[in-house]
Design an enzyme around this catalytic site. Structure first.
Site, PDB file in Angstrom:
ATOM      1  N   SER A  66       0.788  -1.242   0.000  1.00  0.00           N
ATOM      2  CA  SER A  66       0.000   0.000   0.000  1.00  0.00           C
ATOM      3  C   SER A  66       0.816   1.285   0.000  1.00  0.00           C
ATOM      4  O   SER A  66       0.243   2.362  -0.155  1.00  0.00           O
ATOM      5  CB  SER A  66      -0.966   0.009   1.184  1.00  0.00           C
ATOM      6  OG  SER A  66      -2.104  -0.710   0.818  1.00  0.00           O
ATOM      7  N   LYS A  69       0.223   3.375  -2.897  1.00  0.00           N
ATOM      8  CA  LYS A  69      -0.895   4.334  -2.967  1.00  0.00           C
ATOM      9  C   LYS A  69      -0.371   5.775  -2.937  1.00  0.00           C
ATOM     10  O   LYS A  69      -0.963   6.661  -3.529  1.00  0.00           O
ATOM     11  CB  LYS A  69      -1.876   4.073  -1.821  1.00  0.00           C
ATOM     12  CG  LYS A  69      -2.586   2.704  -1.981  1.00  0.00           C
ATOM     13  CD  LYS A  69      -3.478   2.387  -0.804  1.00  0.00           C
ATOM     14  CE  LYS A  69      -4.413   1.237  -1.057  1.00  0.00           C
ATOM     15  NZ  LYS A  69      -3.989  -0.075  -0.633  1.00  0.00           N
ATOM     16  N   TYR A 192      -3.655  -2.177 -10.583  1.00  0.00           N
ATOM     17  CA  TYR A 192      -3.572  -1.919  -9.134  1.00  0.00           C
ATOM     18  C   TYR A 192      -2.672  -2.957  -8.457  1.00  0.00           C
ATOM     19  O   TYR A 192      -1.787  -2.628  -7.665  1.00  0.00           O
ATOM     20  CB  TYR A 192      -4.985  -1.925  -8.524  1.00  0.00           C
ATOM     21  CG  TYR A 192      -4.986  -1.938  -7.013  1.00  0.00           C
ATOM     22  CD1 TYR A 192      -4.665  -0.800  -6.289  1.00  0.00           C
ATOM     23  CD2 TYR A 192      -5.285  -3.114  -6.307  1.00  0.00           C
ATOM     24  CE1 TYR A 192      -4.633  -0.814  -4.892  1.00  0.00           C
ATOM     25  CE2 TYR A 192      -5.265  -3.144  -4.921  1.00  0.00           C
ATOM     26  CZ  TYR A 192      -4.930  -1.992  -4.211  1.00  0.00           C
ATOM     27  OH  TYR A 192      -4.892  -2.030  -2.835  1.00  0.00           O
ATOM     28  N   TYR A 244      -4.386   4.150   8.036  1.00  0.00           N
ATOM     29  CA  TYR A 244      -5.716   3.524   8.114  1.00  0.00           C
ATOM     30  C   TYR A 244      -6.432   3.870   9.414  1.00  0.00           C
ATOM     31  O   TYR A 244      -6.423   5.026   9.829  1.00  0.00           O
ATOM     32  CB  TYR A 244      -5.602   1.999   7.949  1.00  0.00           C
ATOM     33  CG  TYR A 244      -4.955   1.562   6.668  1.00  0.00           C
ATOM     34  CD1 TYR A 244      -5.374   2.054   5.442  1.00  0.00           C
ATOM     35  CD2 TYR A 244      -3.935   0.626   6.664  1.00  0.00           C
ATOM     36  CE1 TYR A 244      -4.797   1.636   4.250  1.00  0.00           C
ATOM     37  CE2 TYR A 244      -3.352   0.196   5.484  1.00  0.00           C
ATOM     38  CZ  TYR A 244      -3.796   0.702   4.290  1.00  0.00           C
ATOM     39  OH  TYR A 244      -3.224   0.277   3.134  1.00  0.00           O
ATOM     40  N   VAL A 262       0.924  -3.854   3.873  1.00  0.00           N
ATOM     41  CA  VAL A 262       0.777  -5.153   4.551  1.00  0.00           C
ATOM     42  C   VAL A 262       1.970  -6.093   4.422  1.00  0.00           C
ATOM     43  O   VAL A 262       2.041  -7.092   5.126  1.00  0.00           O
ATOM     44  CB  VAL A 262      -0.469  -5.960   4.108  1.00  0.00           C
ATOM     45  CG1 VAL A 262      -1.722  -5.476   4.748  1.00  0.00           C
ATOM     46  CG2 VAL A 262      -0.571  -6.059   2.619  1.00  0.00           C
TER      47      VAL A 262
HETATM   48  N1  GLU Z   1      -2.208  -5.224  -2.033  1.00  0.00           N
HETATM   49  C1  GLU Z   1      -2.869  -5.070  -0.764  1.00  0.00           C
HETATM   50  C2  GLU Z   1      -4.362  -5.047  -0.976  1.00  0.00           C
HETATM   51  O1  GLU Z   1      -4.802  -4.462  -1.916  1.00  0.00           O
HETATM   52  C3  GLU Z   1      -2.405  -3.801  -0.131  1.00  0.00           C
HETATM   53  C4  GLU Z   1      -2.981  -3.578   1.250  1.00  0.00           C
HETATM   54  C5  GLU Z   1      -2.005  -2.897   2.183  1.00  0.00           C
HETATM   55  O2  GLU Z   1      -0.802  -2.933   1.975  1.00  0.00           O
HETATM   56  O3  GLU Z   1      -2.444  -2.337   3.192  1.00  0.00           O
HETATM   57  O4  GLU Z   1      -5.108  -5.620  -0.218  1.00  0.00           O
END
Ligand code: GLU
Length: 310
Positions: A66, A69, A192, A244, A262
Site C-alpha cells: 500500500s 498508494k 492496481y 488507516y 501489509v
Molecule cells: N495489495 C494489498 C491489498 O490491496 C495492499 C494492502 C495494504 O498494503 O495495506 O489488499
C-alpha cells in the site's frame, strides 16, 4: 538539534529496541506474503542532503503493497486536475480497515486515495490519462521517486494477489456500479495489483521519503521530480489517512506523514529533514508492521520529530 552522530546513536538504540518485538503475524490473505522470513528487519534514513543511515536488512527486496498508494496518488495529481480527481475520491479518513467496503457502499465515493477503494479509483484515472502506456508511465515515476534506474514487479506476489484478491474485486465492482470506473474491472485490478507488487527496499523507500521531505526534489538535485503543490497534497492525505484506522493515534503519538503496507513496510516523512523506510513483516490487525510502528514512535520521540511539538 540533533547532529548526524547523535542521530546514528539514536537509530542504533531504536533498532535494537524494536528488534525485541516478536508479536504480530505475517499477512496471509495474500498467500505469497506468508512465506517470508518473519525476522527480517531493515531501517533506513535518507536526509534531504542525501546522507544515509542504514541498519539491518536494508537491501532485502519486498513488495511495496500500500505504499504504492502514495506513488499512485502523486501520479494522478500530475496528470489529472483536482476537480476530476475529487469526483472519484475524497480526502477524509475512513476510520475503517484498509479494504473496508461499508463506507464506500453508503457514500458511493471512496473516502481517500490511501485505502483500497480510493487507490483502485485512482488507478482507473491513471489508465484514462495514459491509455495503454499507463503501467510503463507510472513505473517510470515510481523509479524516479524511489531513486532507481528502473523498478521490478514481483510476479509471484502479483499472481498470488490476482488469484485471491476477492475483496478488492468486490470493491472494484462496487466502484463500477457507482460509475466511478471507465475501464473494465479486471484491467483496473491488474494495474492496481502490479503497483502493489513493485519491489522496493528500505533504502529506496527512504529515498522516496527524502524526495517528499524536499518538496519534490531528490537529495542533491535541483530539478523537481514532482511539483511542490502535489507533494503538499499527498503528504496531507498521508498525515490524516496513511495509517488507516490507526491514523488518529499515529498523529497523536508520532505526528508525521506516513504510509504502511501489509508486506510490513512503513514510509515516514519528516518534512524538510528526512525520509525513513522500515521493513519488518510481522503486522498487527490493521496491517501495520509492529516493529515499524514502534520504531517510528521511538524515533519521533527521541529525535523530537513530531510536527506539532513546537
Ligand atoms: N495489495 C494489498 C491489498 O490491496 C495492499 C494492502 C495494504 O498494503 O495495506 O489488499
Amino acid at each position: 538539534m540533533n547532529g548526524p552522530e547523535n542521530i546514528g546513536r539514536v537509530v542504533d538504540e531504536v533498532y535494537q529496541e524494536a528488534l525485541k518485538i516478536t508479536e504480530g503475524d505475517l499477512a496471509s490473505y495474500i498467500p505469497e506474503l506468508a512465506v517470508v522470513d518473519p525476522e527480517l528487519f531493515g531501517l533506513s534514513i535518507c536526509d534531504v542532503e542525501g546522507n544515509r543511515i542504514n541498519r539491518g536488512n536494508t537491501r532485502h527486496p519486498f513488495t511495496i503493497q500500500s505504499v504504492s498508494k502514495v506513488l499512485s496518488h502523486i501520479c494522478v495529481l500530475a496528470c489529472q486536475d483536482d476537480d476530476t480527481i475529487a469526483k472519484r475520491v475524497g480526502v477524509e479518513p475512513t476510520g475503517e480497515d484498509f479494504d473496508s467496503i461499508i463506507k464506500l457502499d453508503r457514500h458511493r465515493r471512496p473516502f481517500n486515495p490511501m485505502v483500497n477503494a480510493g487507490a483502485i479509483a485512482v488507478t482507473d484515472l491513471l489508465m484514462s490519462a495514459h491509455g495503454d502506456g499507463a503501467l510503463e508511465k507510472t513505473l517510470q515515476l515510481y523509479a524516479r521517486m524511489l531513486g532507481c534506474a528502473r523498478v521490478e514487479i514481483d510476479e509471484t506476489v502479483f499472481l498470488s494477489e490476482l488469484r485471491t484478491g476477492e475483496r478488492n474485486r468486490a470493491i472494484a465492482h462496487l466502484l463500477n456500479n457507482f460509475k466511478l470506473l471507465d475501464h473494465p474491472v479486471e484491467e483496473v485490478l491488474q494495474l492496481y495489483f502490479k503497483h502493489c507488487s513493485v519491489q522496493v527496499t528500505t533504502e529506496t523507500l527512504a529515498h522516496l521519503g527524502a524526495v517528499l521531505a524536499r518538496r519534490g526534489r531528490a537529495p542533491t538535485q535541483d530539478q523537481a521530480l514532482v511539483e511542490p503543490d502535489c507533494v503538499r497534497k499527498v503528504m496531507s492525505v498521508m498525515l490524516s489517512c496513511g495509517m488507516y484506522n490507526y491514523a488518529g493515534q499515529w498523529i497523536y503519538e508520532v505526528g508525521l506523514p506516513a504510509k504502511s503496507g501489509v508486506s510490513g513496510c512503513l514510509l515516514i516523512v519528516v518534512p524538510g529533514r528526512m525520509g525513513i523506510g522500515i521493513y519488518s513483516p510481522r503486522v498487527d490487525v490493521r496491517g501495520s508492521s509492529l516493529r515499524g510502528v514502534h520504531a517510528g514512535r521511538l524515533l519521533s520521540e527521541r529525535l523530537g520529530l513530531h510536527l506539532l511539538a513546537g
